[in-house]
Design a protein around this motif. Structure first.
Motif, short mmCIF file in Angstrom:
data_model
loop_
_atom_site.label_atom_id
_atom_site.label_comp_id
_atom_site.label_asym_id
_atom_site.label_seq_id
_atom_site.Cartn_x
_atom_site.Cartn_y
_atom_site.Cartn_z
N LEU A 335 59.91 -5.86 66.74
CA LEU A 335 59.15 -5.12 65.55
C LEU A 335 57.74 -5.33 66.23
N SER A 336 57.05 -4.08 65.93
CA SER A 336 55.57 -4.14 66.17
C SER A 336 54.76 -3.37 65.37
N VAL A 337 53.47 -3.69 65.10
CA VAL A 337 52.78 -2.76 63.92
C VAL A 337 51.32 -2.66 64.65
N PRO A 338 51.34 -1.39 65.20
CA PRO A 338 50.11 -1.19 66.09
C PRO A 338 48.98 -0.98 65.38
N THR A 339 48.99 -0.43 63.96
CA THR A 339 47.77 -0.37 63.03
C THR A 339 47.15 -1.87 62.80
N SER A 340 47.97 -3.12 63.13
CA SER A 340 47.10 -4.38 62.91
C SER A 340 46.05 -4.37 63.78
N GLU A 341 45.92 -3.80 64.81
CA GLU A 341 44.83 -3.76 65.84
C GLU A 341 43.63 -3.47 65.09
N ASP A 342 43.61 -2.45 64.31
CA ASP A 342 42.39 -2.07 63.29
C ASP A 342 41.88 -3.27 62.45
N PHE A 343 42.88 -3.99 62.11
CA PHE A 343 42.65 -4.94 61.01
C PHE A 343 41.91 -6.14 61.99
N MET A 344 42.63 -6.35 63.02
CA MET A 344 41.97 -7.65 63.63
C MET A 344 40.59 -7.23 64.35
N LYS A 345 40.09 -5.94 64.38
CA LYS A 345 38.82 -5.52 64.80
C LYS A 345 37.95 -5.41 63.76
N GLY A 346 38.43 -5.69 62.47
CA GLY A 346 37.56 -5.88 61.41
C GLY A 346 36.80 -4.31 61.10
N ASP A 347 37.70 -3.41 61.01
CA ASP A 347 37.36 -2.04 60.65
C ASP A 347 37.03 -1.95 59.30
N SER A 348 35.92 -1.50 59.06
CA SER A 348 35.52 -1.31 57.45
C SER A 348 36.48 -0.68 56.40
N PHE A 349 37.34 0.23 56.99
CA PHE A 349 38.15 1.28 56.36
C PHE A 349 39.61 1.04 56.91
N LEU A 350 40.67 0.58 56.23
CA LEU A 350 41.88 0.61 56.48
C LEU A 350 42.88 1.46 55.86
N VAL A 351 43.45 2.20 56.77
CA VAL A 351 44.55 3.21 56.46
C VAL A 351 45.55 2.55 55.78
N PRO A 352 46.21 3.14 54.64
CA PRO A 352 47.41 2.48 53.95
C PRO A 352 48.71 2.97 54.69
N ILE A 353 48.74 3.71 55.60
CA ILE A 353 50.04 4.02 56.35
C ILE A 353 50.27 2.93 57.20
N ILE A 354 51.55 2.36 57.37
CA ILE A 354 51.55 1.08 58.18
C ILE A 354 53.16 1.57 58.83
N PRO A 355 52.90 1.80 60.21
CA PRO A 355 54.31 2.07 60.93
C PRO A 355 55.04 0.86 61.37
N LEU A 356 56.06 0.52 60.82
CA LEU A 356 56.59 -0.87 61.44
C LEU A 356 57.80 -0.25 62.73
N ILE A 357 57.38 -0.34 63.79
CA ILE A 357 58.01 0.11 64.85
C ILE A 357 59.01 -0.93 65.29
N THR A 358 60.42 -0.33 65.29
CA THR A 358 61.42 -0.95 65.47
C THR A 358 62.12 -0.77 66.91
N ARG A 359 62.88 -1.71 67.35
CA ARG A 359 63.72 -1.15 68.54
C ARG A 359 64.53 0.02 68.29
N PRO A 360 65.03 0.92 69.22
CA PRO A 360 65.74 2.14 68.98
C PRO A 360 67.17 1.49 68.25
N GLY A 361 67.35 2.36 67.22
CA GLY A 361 68.52 2.05 66.59
C GLY A 361 68.66 1.34 65.32
N HIS A 362 67.37 0.53 65.03
CA HIS A 362 67.24 -0.40 64.00
C HIS A 362 66.42 0.03 62.65
#
Length: 432
Positions: A335-362
């Protein structure tokens, strides 16, 4: 009348998942009808289900007690009332635009824009992850050249524009036009366009000024900008885009869309956009719903919901990234959540779309896991997203409680930990 047997067989084969690598789509019910917490809909400000919007809509009906339910014709054939014209003027003013044209949906708006505006000899250069509605419009256009640039990469845009000038001398001479079309926030990845850089690179590549910038604000409208007016207004870039599309069926909680443009482009769309010209105008209640929803969105109630939504997104990432097993899960690759990088960078605006990238087939397995625990999400597979990037798309909402968010993170991690545990055991055996 029964279908011809060969044709029936063709349709059945097309819907057989064993014969198709792509996703077979199904109709689904909203979260409230299946007794789930809504982590799936685009109603991120929770205005569509709010008493505030419902109350404003009923007041709008009371202010217009003699309305006619249907319109009886297209906008060109008696279907444009004074109410509609006034609403389009007021909305255009609200978004700092010259004029506007309301269409039944954002899809129809993108088709009208891209199928109608480019002329013979023109080119369309688009972000590679542009929405399907834009692609459908482009396919119907007169544009001589249609080319993508690498997603959210201004340098790639510049290179593609240079290539287009070589391919079409009239463009290099400034005699034909290039349409550059992007989105402010992309619906599947939840990432934000580097809008200022895109504008700058496009202008630098086309110094003769034969450039028209188009912006789809579907997923930024309502949640960012002064009173929810979108990302372009938030960055003071609205004047750089000749055409902007704002939809009302997502964060605003209503339906329909408006194409923001100048008067000349509006008149051209009215005369040549076939999907606008040859359809019956929506009913009065359709327009009244838009007006009511925008009234609430632009009020203190809307500002409060935008702040609450940001708090909920922050809470999700804070819980996820501080979870004691998160690093182990992330390294495992399940599992990966690429948008978490924006949170870690401290972006002032956070998008409410959160893609939970799974391994294929899951991804469908994770969707089912969450639904069984009372959480409504959507698994997304190819061809909507690349095969290697299937995901569960989580949408956070202003009405989600902190306990809802905590339960969501707990359930996601419980699902992922099943696989990280088995992977760890496999690794141990291999080492032995």
């Amino acid at each position: 009348m029964s279908l011809p047997s060969a044709y029936r067989q063709s349709l059945e084969t097309g819907l057989d998942p064993h014969h198709q690598k792509g996703q077979i789509f199904k109709l689904t019910a909203p979260a409230n009808e299946v007794s789930c917490v809504d982590f799936g809909s685009n109603d991120t400000l929770s205005l569509g289900c709010s008493t505030a919007t419902r109350g404003e809509f009923l007041r709008e009906l009371a202010r217009n007690p003699d309305f006619t339910l249907g319109t009886g014709g297209s906008r060109l054939m008696g279907g444009t009332t004074g109410y509609i014209s006034e609403l389009e003027r007021d909305l255009a003013h609200y978004y700092n635009a010259d004029d506007g044209l309301i269409l039944p949906s954002g899809y129809e708006g993108n088709v009208a824009i891209h199928a109608t505006l480019p002329q013979r000899g023109d080119a369309i250069v688009h972000d590679s992850k542009i929405h399907a509605s834009t692609r459908d419009g482009m396919r119907a256009s007169k544009a001589h050249i249609i080319k993508p640039f690498a997603h959210n990469k201004p340098e790639s845009l510049y290179d593609v524009l240079q290539e287009v000038k070589l391919l079409e001398p009239a463009i290099a001479d400034g005699l034909s036009t290039v349409f550059v079309t992007i989105e402010s926030i992309y619906s599947m990845d939840g990432d934000v366009a580097p809008m200022a850089e895109i504008v700058s690179h496009a202008k630098r590549a086309l110094p003769k000024g034969n450039l028209i910038l188009i912006l789809d604000e579907a997923h930024s409208h309502g949640i960012v900008g002064p009173h929810g007016t979108g990302l372009a207004c938030n960055l003071n870039l609205e004047s750089k885009f000749a055409v902007r599309l704002h939809t009302y069926g997502k964060a605003v909680g209503a339906g329909g869309a408006i194409v923001l443009c100048d008067g000349l482009i509006k008149r051209y769309l009215v005369s040549y956009a076939r999907n606008f010209m040859f359809t019956t105008a929506p009913s009065f209640t359709f327009y009244a719903t838009i007006k009511a929803a925008v009234t609430v969105m632009s009020s203190e109630e809307g500002d409060s919901r935008r702040r609450k939504l940001q708090d909920r997104v922050y809470h999700f990432y804070d819980l996820l990234l501080r979870h004691p097993q998160w690093e182990h899960v992330r390294r495992s690759g399940i599992l990966s959540v690429p948008t978490s990088e924006d949170f870690m960078k401290g972006d002032s605006f956070l998008v409410p779309i959160i893609p939970l990238i799974t391994r294929p087939g899951h991804c469908l397995e994770l969707e089912t896991w969450l639904r069984d625990r009372g959480m409504h999400t959507h698994g997304v597979r190819y061809p909507v997203v690349p095969m290697a990037k299937e995901r569960v798309r989580v949408m956070l909402h202003a009405c989600n409680t902190e306990k809802d968010i905590e339960a969501l993170v707990k359930s996601i991690m419980a699902w992922a930990e099943q696989y990280t545990h088995s992977l760890s055991q496999t690794t141990i055996k291999l080492r032995l």
